[in-house]
Design a protein around this motif. Structure first.
Motif, PDB file in Angstrom:
ATOM      1  N   THR A 154       0.620  -1.512   0.169  1.00 17.31           N
ATOM      2  CA  THR A 154      -0.559  -0.159  -0.330  1.00 17.31           C
ATOM      3  C   THR A 154       1.011   0.975  -0.140  1.00 17.31           C
ATOM      4  O   THR A 154       2.440   1.872   0.872  1.00 17.31           O
ATOM      5  CB  THR A 154      -0.954   0.289   1.467  1.00 17.31           C
ATOM      6  OG1 THR A 154      -2.114  -1.287   1.033  1.00 17.31           O
ATOM      7  CG2 THR A 154      -1.719   1.304   1.582  1.00 17.31           C
ATOM      8  N   ILE A 155       0.735   2.099  -0.893  1.00 20.01           N
ATOM      9  CA  ILE A 155       1.313   3.111  -0.778  1.00 20.01           C
ATOM     10  C   ILE A 155       1.177   4.324  -0.712  1.00 20.01           C
ATOM     11  O   ILE A 155      -0.503   5.080  -0.957  1.00 20.01           O
ATOM     12  CB  ILE A 155       1.730   3.118  -2.478  1.00 20.01           C
ATOM     13  CG1 ILE A 155       2.433   2.288  -2.847  1.00 20.01           C
ATOM     14  CG2 ILE A 155       2.819   4.940  -2.550  1.00 20.01           C
ATOM     15  CD1 ILE A 155       3.881   1.877  -2.326  1.00 20.01           C
ATOM     16  N   MET A 156       1.072   5.391   0.113  1.00 17.71           N
ATOM     17  CA  MET A 156       1.044   7.159   1.286  1.00 17.71           C
ATOM     18  C   MET A 156       1.211   7.336   0.269  1.00 17.71           C
ATOM     19  O   MET A 156       2.400   7.319   0.626  1.00 17.71           O
ATOM     20  CB  MET A 156       0.778   6.926   2.020  1.00 17.71           C
ATOM     21  CG  MET A 156      -0.480   5.705   2.911  1.00 17.71           C
ATOM     22  SD  MET A 156      -0.110   5.619   5.009  1.00 17.71           S
ATOM     23  CE  MET A 156      -0.093   7.722   5.885  1.00 17.71           C
ATOM     24  N   ALA A 157       0.440   8.921  -0.642  1.00 15.65           N
ATOM     25  CA  ALA A 157       1.146   9.841  -1.343  1.00 15.65           C
ATOM     26  C   ALA A 157       0.708  11.164  -0.748  1.00 15.65           C
ATOM     27  O   ALA A 157      -0.048  11.978  -0.484  1.00 15.65           O
ATOM     28  CB  ALA A 157       1.293   9.682  -2.947  1.00 15.65           C
ATOM     29  N   GLY A 158       1.900  11.663  -0.617  1.00 17.59           N
ATOM     30  CA  GLY A 158       1.101  13.368  -0.091  1.00 17.59           C
ATOM     31  C   GLY A 158       2.323  14.881   0.079  1.00 17.59           C
ATOM     32  O   GLY A 158       3.020  14.862  -1.147  1.00 17.59           O
ATOM     33  N   MET A 159       2.354  15.883   0.543  1.00 18.72           N
ATOM     34  CA  MET A 159       3.346  17.047  -0.030  1.00 18.72           C
ATOM     35  C   MET A 159       4.721  17.144   0.578  1.00 18.72           C
ATOM     36  O   MET A 159       5.209  17.586   0.573  1.00 18.72           O
ATOM     37  CB  MET A 159       1.953  18.242   0.538  1.00 18.72           C
ATOM     38  CG  MET A 159       0.866  17.412   0.066  1.00 18.72           C
ATOM     39  SD  MET A 159       0.722  17.629  -1.737  1.00 18.72           S
ATOM     40  CE  MET A 159       1.565  19.323  -2.166  1.00 18.72           C
ATOM     41  N   GLY A 160       4.200  15.969   2.011  1.00 16.86           N
ATOM     42  CA  GLY A 160       6.160  16.341   2.155  1.00 16.86           C
ATOM     43  C   GLY A 160       6.382  14.963   3.533  1.00 16.86           C
ATOM     44  O   GLY A 160       5.192  14.443   3.876  1.00 16.86           O
TER      45      GLY A 160
END
Length: 714
Positions: A451-457
Motif C-alpha cells: 500500500t502506497i501513501m502519497a502526500g505533500m511532504g
C-alpha cells in the motif's frame, strides 16, 4: 450564539501566514478579546484552543484549519485559523475558496518568508481581499519598515500602505500610532485588554504626518468623489479615509499594513477594528452574487443572490472524522438557508443527500443549530457521499459552484499492517483520511502488493501515520520516503498510427487511429491557461466521419490509460497534448474497446520517438543562516544539485534561496544543523517539475529494474 442573517454585518475571514509567524497566537487573542474564551491559550504550552489535535499540541504547529464564530462591535466574525507549514497547504487552499477576506500575518523580524508568498498567491487565485499584520514587533530584529519594504518587493508592489506605525521596536516596542485617526494607543491590564488612547508622541509626529498624508492620498485614489473632496480640502475625514480604503481593499487595489505583538497582547483589538471596517461582507464580494454553472450545460452561467431567502447554493470545503459523531462536513452557504432535516442535491454526484444535524463550530467543540443562513460557515452531520469541493443545492434548481484545484503529491511511502487485525482496520483508516485530505492519495503497487501513501511532504505523511495509530488504532511498518517522479515527452511526433486488429472466429476487434503527440511547455501553459489547464490534453480534429463519434471517448480513455505508466521507469506521464487527426473503422468489428487499445498502441510507439524524459519535483528552499556559516551552507546546497536563485540579508542573517531536487532534501535538517551548529533554519515548498539528468535517470531505472526496450503495451 445566534447566527446572523444580516449579511452586511458578517465577516468571513481567515488568518494565514508562514509557519511560526504567529497566526494561532493572534487567533487566540481574537477569541479572548471578543469574549469567546476567558483564558488565553498559548501555542508553546500546547493550550491553544484553535490547535486542538494532539499532534498540533505536541509540535506547536497548526496542522488542520479550525473554524470559530464570534462577534466584535456588533459584527459577526466567522474566523478560520489556517496552517503555515507547506505540507498542509491544502488546508489554506480550501479555506481561501470560501473566505471573503484574510489577515496575512508576517513575522516583523523576517518580513516575507517562503510560505508567506504561497498563501498570498492562493489568496490572489481566489481573489480574496486582505489586510496585513506585522506581528512580533517586540522580537529581536523586529523591523516594521523592513517588513513593509519586503511586502512591496515580493508580494504587493505599491498596493501596500501602512495604516499604523509602531512606537519603538524590538524590546522598546510600547504602542501603536493609528494613521487613520492620528491617535496613539497603548495596551494595559493583565492581558492587554485595556486599550488606552493618547496623543502621538512628539518624537513620532513628523513620521506620522508624512505617512498620514500618503494614506489620505491612497484612500482618495480609490473613489472619484473622494478624489474631488481631497482636491478641494487637501485632506479627508476619518470616515472618508475608511470608506476609500475599504473600497480599495474590496477591489484588491489596497493592502493596509498594521503592526503589533500578539504574544505581548499589543494591537490585536485594532486588527479586529480593521477587519470590521475594511474587509468585505458577503454582499461586497462579486456584487453580492454567487456564480456557478448548470451541471447539465456548463456553458450556462447561473447567478444566485447572497440572500437567506434565495434558492440554496453551498459548497462543502472540508471533511472531518469525529470519534463521537462520525463524519462532519464543513460548508459555506452562499445563497438560501440550509435547514436541518431537509433534502439537498449534490450537483457533482447527482445524488440527493439528507441534512442531519447542523453545527456551529468552535475549533473541535460545537453547538447544535437549526439552520445555516446565506453568508455563514457551519457544519453538517450525516452526509454520506459529499466530498471536498462538492456543491449542495436546491433539488429543483441545480447549480455547480466553482470547484477547488488540489495539488498533486510529491512524496510517497509504503505502509504494511503489522498484524492481520491491523490489515482490516488500515483500509478503513486510509479511506477516511483520504476523504478528509484531498492532497493525500492511497494506491496499491501491483508489483509488490504494498500500500502506497502519497502526500505533500515528510511531515504530512508522518502526521497521517501518527493519526492512523492514535485515532484508528492501526499499527503499521513504514517504508523509506520515495519521490513522486513523472515522465514526459520532449519532441513532437506527427501522425503516429496505432492499429488494433484481432480476429479469433466470429466477431473480431478493429480500431485504427492517427494521433499527433506534442510536449506542453510551461510557456504554453502561461499563454493558454484555460486550454492547457490539465496535466494532459486531448483534442479531436477528425473530420468527415472517418471515426464514428461514439468511438472518440474510447480513444481518450485509451490515452489516459497509457499515461498511467511511462516507458522510462513506469511513472505517470504529464505535459502531453494529443491531437486525433485521422483513422478508420470496420462496420462490424469496431467498438470502443478496440479504439482504446489502438490509442494505447499509438502512444507506446510515439513515446519512444518523442525523446521521453524523466521529471522530478524541485523544491524552493530558503535558508536563514548567520554569515559565518554561509560558505558551508552554500557548499552543501551545491552538493545536492541545488541552483542558487538569490542571496539577501534579513537583519543580521543571510538568506539563501535555491531550487533543489526533493530527492536530495531527505535528512537536510540534520545536515544543516551540523554545518551551522544548529543556528541556521530552512523552509521549503514545491516549486515545479524539472528534467532529471541522464546519469540519475539511469540510476532510477536500474533501481526499478526497468529495461528500456521492453514493450509493455500488452
Amino acid at each position: 450564539m445566534a447566527i446572523s442573517k444580516d449579511l452586511k454585518n458578517i465577516r468571513n475571514f481567515g488568518i494565514c501566514a508562514h509557519i511560526d509567524a504567529g497566526k494561532t497566537t493572534t487567533s487566540e487573542r481574537v477569541l479572548f478579546y471578543t469574549g469567546i474564551t476567558h483564558k488565553i491559550g498559548e501555542v508553546h504550552d500546547g493550550g491553544a484552543t484553535m490547535d486542538w489535535m494532539e499532534q498540533e499540541k505536541e509540535r506547536g504547529i497548526t496542522i488542520t484549519s479550525a473554524a470559530t464564530t464570534t462577534t466584535w462591535n456588533g459584527v459577526q466574525l466567522n474566523l478560520i485559523d489556517t496552517p503555515g507549514h507547506v505540507d498542509f497547504t491544502i488546508e489554506v487552499e480550501r479555506s481561501m475558496r470560501v473566505l471573503d477576506g484574510a489577515v496575512a500575518v508576517f513575522d516583523a523580524s523576517q518580513g516575507v518568508e517562503p510560505q508567506s508568498e504561497t498563501v498570498w498567491k492562493q489568496a490572489d487565485k481566489y481573489g480574496v481581499p486582505r489586510i496585513a499584520f506585522a506581528n512580533k514587533m517586540d522580537k529581536t530584529g523586529g523591523n516594521f519598515m523592513m517588513t513593509y519594504e519586503s511586502i512591496i518587493k515580493r508580494l504587493a508592489g505599491n498596493k501596500v500602505i501602512p495604516i499604523q506605525l509602531p512606537i519603538g521596536q524590538e524590546n522598546e516596542f510600547s504602542g501603536i500610532i493609528n494613521l487613520i485617526n492620528m491617535k496613539a494607543y497603548t495596551f494595559d491590564g493583565k492581558m492587554g485588554e485595556k486599550v488606552i488612547e493618547m496623543e502621538i508622541p512628539a518624537s513620532h509626529q513628523a513620521d506620522a504626518d508624512k505617512w498620514h498624508a500618503a494614506l489620505v492620498e491612497k484612500a482618495a485614489e480609490q473613489d472619484d468623489d473622494l478624489m474631488n473632496k481631497f482636491f478641494e480640502n487637501g485632506t479627508l475625514t476619518e470616515a472618508e479615509i475608511i470608506q476609500g480604503l475599504r473600497k480599495g481593499v474590496i477591489s484588491d487595489m489596497v493592502y493596509p499594513l498594521m503592526c503589533g505583538s500578539a504574544l505581548m497582547n499589543k494591537g490585536v483589538q485594532l486588527v479586529l477594528d480593521a477587519v470590521v471596517d475594511l474587509l468585505p461582507s458577503p454582499l461586497d464580494v462579486k456584487g453580492g452574487m454567487a456564480t456557478g454553472v448548470d451541471p447539465d450545460d456548463i456553458d450556462t452561467v447561473i447567478s444566485l443572490k447572497q440572500d437567506p431567502n434565495e434558492t440554496l447554493g453551498a459548497i462543502a470545503f472540508k471533511i472531518m472524522t469525529d470519534p463521537f459523531v462520525g463524519r462532519i462536513t464543513f460548508v459555506r452557504v452562499y445563497a438560501g438557508t440550509l435547514k436541518s432535516g431537509s433534502y439537498v442535491l449534490n450537483s457533482v454526484t447527482g445524488e440527493k443527500e439528507r441534512i442531519g444535524r447542523l453545527l456551529q463550530m468552535h475549533a473541535n467543540t460545537r453547538t447544535e443549530i437549526d439552520e445555516i443562513p446565506a453568508g455563514n460557515i457551519g457544519a453538517i452531520i450525516g452526509l454520506k457521499d459529499t466530498k471536498t469541493g462538492d456543491t449542495l443545492c436546491d433539488i429543483n434548481r441545480p447549480i455547480l459552484l466553482e470547484r477547488m484545484v488540489f495539488p498533486e503529491p510529491v512524496i510517497s511511502i509504503s505502509v504494511e499492517p503489522k498484524t492481520k487485525a491491523d490489515q482490516e482496520k488500515m483500509g478503513m483508516a486510509l479511506n477516511k483520511l483520504a476523504e478528509e485530505d484531498p492532497s493525500f492519495r492511497v494506491s496499491s503497487n501491483p508489483e509488490t502488493g504494498q500500500t502506497i501513501m502519497a502526500g505533500m511532504g515528510e511531515l504530512h505523511l508522518e502526521i497521517l501515520v501518527d493519526r492512523m495509530k492514535r485515532e484508528f488504532k492501526v499499527e503499521a511498518n513504514v517504508g523509506a520516503p520515495q519521490v513522486a517522479y513523472r515522465e514526459t515527452i520532449t519532441a513532437t511526433v506527427t501522425d503516429e498510427r496505432g492499429t488494433h486488429k484481432k480476429q479469433s472466429g466470429g466477431r473480431g476487434q478493429f480500431g485504427d487511429v492517427v494521433i499527433t503527440f506534442e510536449p506542453i511547455t510551461p510557456e504554453q501553459r502561461i499563454a493558454d491557461p484555460e486550454g492547457l489547464a490539465d496535466e494532459t490534453v486531448f483534442l479531436n480534429k477528425v473530420v468527415g466521419g472517418v471515426i464514428p463519434r461514439e468511438f472518440i471517448p474510447g480513444v481518450e480513455k485509451g490515452l489516459k490509460t497509457a499515461y498511467t505508466r511511462g516507458i522510462i521507469a513506469g511513472y505517470p506521464i504529464v505535459d502531453v497534448k494529443a491531437t486525433l487527426t485521422f483513422g478508420s473503422y470496420h462496420d462490424v468489428d469496431s467498438n470502443e474497446l478496440a479504439f482504446r487499445m489502438a490509442a494505447i498502441k499509438a502512444f507506446r510507439q510515439a513515446a519512444r520517438k518523442a525523446k521521453p524524459a524523466l521529471l522530478e519535483p524541485i523544491m524552493l528552499v530558503e535558508v536563514n543562516t548567520p554569515e559565518e556559516y554561509m560558505g558551508d551552507v552554500l557548499g552543501n546546497l551545491n552538493s545536492k544539485r541545488g541552483q542558487i536563485i538569490e542571496m539577501t540579508e534579513r537583519g543580521m542573517a543571510k538568506i539563501i534561496r535555491a531550487h533543489v531536487p526533493l530527492s536530495e532534501m531527505f535528512g537536510y535538517s540534520t545536515d544543516l544543523r551540523s554545518s551551522s551548529q544548529g543556528r541556521a533554519t530552512y523552509a521549503m515548498e514545491f516549486a515545479h517539475y524539472s528534467q532529471v539528468p541522464n546519469n540519475i535517470t539511469e540510476k532510477i531505472r536500474a533501481e526499478r529494474g526497468v529495461k528500456f526496450e521492453e514493450d509493455d503495451e500488452e
